[in-house]
Design a protein around this motif. Structure first.
Motif, mmCIF file in Angstrom:
data_model
loop_
_atom_site.group_PDB
_atom_site.id
_atom_site.type_symbol
_atom_site.label_atom_id
_atom_site.label_comp_id
_atom_site.label_asym_id
_atom_site.label_seq_id
_atom_site.Cartn_x
_atom_site.Cartn_y
_atom_site.Cartn_z
ATOM 1 N N SER A 61 -27.411 39.374 -0.540
ATOM 2 C CA SER A 61 -25.988 39.047 -0.643
ATOM 3 C C SER A 61 -25.228 40.157 -1.354
ATOM 4 N N ILE A 62 -25.777 40.628 -2.458
ATOM 5 C CA ILE A 62 -25.132 41.696 -3.217
ATOM 6 C C ILE A 62 -25.169 43.007 -2.426
ATOM 7 N N TYR A 63 -26.321 43.303 -1.863
ATOM 8 C CA TYR A 63 -26.532 44.567 -1.174
ATOM 9 C C TYR A 63 -25.615 44.725 0.035
ATOM 10 N N VAL A 64 -25.558 43.716 0.880
ATOM 11 C CA VAL A 64 -24.742 43.861 2.089
ATOM 12 C C VAL A 64 -23.254 43.871 1.761
ATOM 13 N N GLY A 65 -22.866 43.171 0.697
ATOM 14 C CA GLY A 65 -21.462 43.230 0.300
ATOM 15 C C GLY A 65 -21.063 44.621 -0.122
ATOM 16 N N LEU A 66 -21.901 45.276 -0.919
ATOM 17 C CA LEU A 66 -21.593 46.622 -1.393
ATOM 18 C C LEU A 66 -21.698 47.653 -0.270
ATOM 19 N N THR A 67 -22.777 47.585 0.510
ATOM 20 C CA THR A 67 -22.940 48.561 1.585
ATOM 21 C C THR A 67 -21.931 48.338 2.704
ATOM 22 N N GLY A 68 -21.440 47.106 2.843
ATOM 23 C CA GLY A 68 -20.404 46.854 3.837
ATOM 24 C C GLY A 68 -19.143 47.644 3.548
ATOM 25 N N VAL A 69 -18.815 47.797 2.270
ATOM 26 C CA VAL A 69 -17.643 48.590 1.892
ATOM 27 C C VAL A 69 -17.851 50.045 2.306
ATOM 28 N N VAL A 70 -19.019 50.584 2.013
ATOM 29 C CA VAL A 70 -19.317 51.981 2.349
ATOM 30 C C VAL A 70 -19.375 52.181 3.867
ATOM 31 N N SER A 71 -19.763 51.140 4.610
ATOM 32 C CA SER A 71 -19.910 51.274 6.061
ATOM 33 C C SER A 71 -18.588 51.532 6.768
ATOM 34 N N ALA A 72 -17.470 51.413 6.051
ATOM 35 C CA ALA A 72 -16.176 51.771 6.647
ATOM 36 C C ALA A 72 -16.144 53.227 7.072
ATOM 37 N N LEU A 73 -17.027 54.037 6.493
ATOM 38 C CA LEU A 73 -17.108 55.443 6.892
ATOM 39 C C LEU A 73 -17.429 55.588 8.366
ATOM 40 N N ALA A 74 -18.236 54.682 8.932
ATOM 41 C CA ALA A 74 -18.700 54.833 10.317
ATOM 42 C C ALA A 74 -17.555 54.833 11.329
ATOM 43 N N PRO A 75 -16.667 53.809 11.368
ATOM 44 C CA PRO A 75 -15.579 53.868 12.348
ATOM 45 C C PRO A 75 -14.574 54.981 12.063
ATOM 46 N N ILE A 76 -14.340 55.287 10.776
ATOM 47 C CA ILE A 76 -13.405 56.364 10.449
ATOM 48 C C ILE A 76 -13.961 57.706 10.924
ATOM 49 N N ALA A 77 -15.223 57.989 10.585
ATOM 50 C CA ALA A 77 -15.843 59.237 11.023
ATOM 51 C C ALA A 77 -16.039 59.255 12.536
ATOM 52 N N GLY A 78 -16.279 58.086 13.137
ATOM 53 C CA GLY A 78 -16.432 58.026 14.588
ATOM 54 C C GLY A 78 -15.160 58.425 15.306
ATOM 55 N N GLN A 79 -14.022 57.957 14.822
ATOM 56 C CA GLN A 79 -12.747 58.360 15.415
ATOM 57 C C GLN A 79 -12.502 59.852 15.214
ATOM 58 N N LEU A 80 -12.838 60.374 14.033
ATOM 59 C CA LEU A 80 -12.679 61.812 13.784
ATOM 60 C C LEU A 80 -13.601 62.632 14.684
ATOM 61 N N PHE A 81 -14.816 62.128 14.933
ATOM 62 C CA PHE A 81 -15.750 62.823 15.812
ATOM 63 C C PHE A 81 -15.226 62.846 17.243
ATOM 64 N N GLY A 82 -14.642 61.714 17.680
ATOM 65 C CA GLY A 82 -14.058 61.671 19.012
ATOM 66 C C GLY A 82 -12.883 62.615 19.153
ATOM 67 N N ALA A 83 -12.148 62.822 18.055
ATOM 68 C CA ALA A 83 -11.008 63.739 18.050
ATOM 69 C C ALA A 83 -11.423 65.173 17.729
ATOM 70 N N LYS A 84 -12.733 65.424 17.513
ATOM 71 C CA LYS A 84 -13.284 66.745 17.208
ATOM 72 C C LYS A 84 -12.723 67.325 15.909
ATOM 73 N N ARG A 85 -12.452 66.481 14.938
ATOM 74 C CA ARG A 85 -11.985 66.925 13.614
ATOM 75 C C ARG A 85 -13.192 66.939 12.667
ATOM 76 N N HIS A 86 -14.057 67.917 12.830
ATOM 77 C CA HIS A 86 -15.363 67.921 12.181
ATOM 78 C C HIS A 86 -15.279 68.112 10.670
ATOM 79 N N GLU A 87 -14.443 69.010 10.202
ATOM 80 C CA GLU A 87 -14.381 69.242 8.761
ATOM 81 C C GLU A 87 -13.855 68.021 8.018
#
Length: 463
Positions: A61-87
């Protein structure tokens, strides 16, 4: 308009499977940790298994709550990867690392002060002491777990899940001998029983982190991201963006898992046999859940990359293709689980009383697969659109209100007219199944409306 073309399935399903295959293998490797912990601790003692059920439910319960916050990186970085904004991806990784550091401090504080959570189950003091030791040990590995989650989000976003899978398989190879050593003892080390599982897990968590950092440091694929070419101080705007998306994702994970956590804690009141049987069925359900979860993560990656590339219609098509394919797959799995329930239960080799208690619960595992597939797929698609607040609200109302609340009323026959079949653990599982169906309907509706609105505000480009 709902975009779903049968002809697109021939294109979408292979793309999903290409990403979901490694994800599934890696997820199953991690879940095998829980299977090994459960099976090996069950052979040590029923008390240790009950302590493991309590402690692991609280930790998850504690672990997934905390890692869920960090997992927001995935869709944000995924959109940047699709837009080729690598840096920009590299900068997001650095800021997500700062966020993970702060969350780690919070998580360790909770793990080291879990007495009030443990008290809910009202178990014997010796079982509670074992559960407390388990949580204290896992606090040592939490920094590595959080750092690893940042790297996992990066690899999912850039369509490189196989790297994480390779590392996870190495961890699985280490898990069995480490469990044997610390649960049962050997080489001069005294056996610890259930808490020995936690020692093995902590060692593997730190090994994972160091190995994955090695990949990122030395593989030329990651050079365009410039992750380690500079040191970034906390950028509160980027961290706030991660928090705005990640906090409701984390709460959604927390709601989903705590519905099971409190099921375990309440079922513990029914006795050690009931708790042990519930633990086996819950563990088996978690293994099955990895199939729709892996497909959903792959779906989020493809949808977010399409959004980043300014192809909103294609993003919706991928989403609906995944809904169809994932749900169909899970229906077949549910049917198979029901027909092979006895053989699956024999894999855990529990005491006869635990086995008899567990058999009726298989009906619920088989039944809710379709609802679980629908809700998790829709939720991850919405995260690709950076929509997380309303799914969190939906989860709270359905899983906590209908699932846990309704399960409590049925399980303990609070109202006095619950059928006998739905009393006890069956009532909690029935409430959970109903709540997943409600969540699935609402999340799919939200996906449809979100996709329609996004296409109107983001005209597609021809490629």
């Amino acid at each position: 308009m709902l975009h779903f073309k049968v002809s697109r399935l021939r294109e979408d399903i292979p793309a999903l499977l290409k990403l979901a295959g490694p994800l599934l293998i890696g997820q199953l490797a991690v879940i095998a940790f829980g299977v090994l912990d459960t099976a090996m601790t069950a052979r040590y003692s029923a008390d240790d298994l009950a302590a493991l059920a309590m402690a692991s439910a609280i930790f998850i319960s504690i672990y997934v709550g905390l890692t869920g916050v960090v997992s927001a990186l995935a869709p944000i970085a995924g959109q940047l990867f699709g837009a080729k904004r690598h840096e920009d991806i590299g900068e997001e990784v650095r800021q997500a690392t700062w966020l993970a550091f702060g969350l780690t401090i919070l998580g360790c504080f909770i793990l080291l002060n879990a007495d009030h959570l443990l008290a809910i189950s009202r178990v014997a003091p010796d079982i509670e002491a074992k559960a407390r030791l388990y949580l204290n040990i896992l606090a040592i590995g939490l920094p590595a777990s959080m750092g690893m989650r940042v790297l996992m989000a990066l690899h999912n976003a850039v369509s490189r899940p196989a790297v994480i899978t390779a590392v996870q398989l190495i961890g699985l190879f280490l898990k069995l001998p480490l469990n044997l050593l610390f649960i049962y003892g050997g080489l001069g080390i005294e056996g610890m029983g259930g808490p020995g599982c936690a020692v093995a897990t902590v060692i593997i968590n730190w090994t994972w982190l160091l190995m994955t950092l090695g990949f990122v440091l030395f593989d030329r694929f990651y050079r365009p991201f410039h992750i380690f070419t500079r040191i970034s101080m906390p950028d509160w705007h980027r961290i706030w963006t991660l928090l705005k998306l990640g906090t409701p994702i984390g709460f959604s994970y927390l709601i989903e898992v705590t519905s099971f956590t409190f099921m375990s804690l309440f079922i513990a009141r029914l006795g050690t046999t009931a708790l042990a049987g519930h633990q086996i069925i819950a563990n088996m359900g978690t293994v099955i859940y990895m199939v729709p979860l892996s497909l959903s993560i792959a779906t989020m990656t493809l949808v977010s990359q399409s959004i980043g590339a300014n192809r909103p219609e294609r993003a919706e098509e991928i989403g609906w293709s995944s809904v169809f394919f994932t749900t169909s797959t899970c229906i077949l799995i549910g049917v198979a689980v029901w027909f092979f329930r006895m053989q699956l239960l024999d894999l855990y080799d529990p005491p006869e009383a635990v086995k008899v208690f567990s058999i009726p619960l298989f009906l619920f595992i088989a039944f809710y697969q379709v609802f679980d597939a629908l809700q998790v797929t829709a939720a991850f698609i919405l995260r690709a659109y950076r929509i997380a607040f309303w799914p969190m609200v939906i989860y709270a109302g359905s899983l906590w209100g209908v699932g846990l609340g309704g399960g409590y009323l049925m399980g303990f026959n609070v109202l006095g007219f619950t059928p006998e079949f739905l009393q006890g653990a069956n009532g909690f599982w029935a409430g959970n199944s109903i709540s997943l169906g409600l969540a699935a309907c609402l999340l799919l509706y939200l996906f449809r409306k979100t996709a329609e609105r996004y296409e109107k505000t983001h005209p597609p480009v021809e490629v």
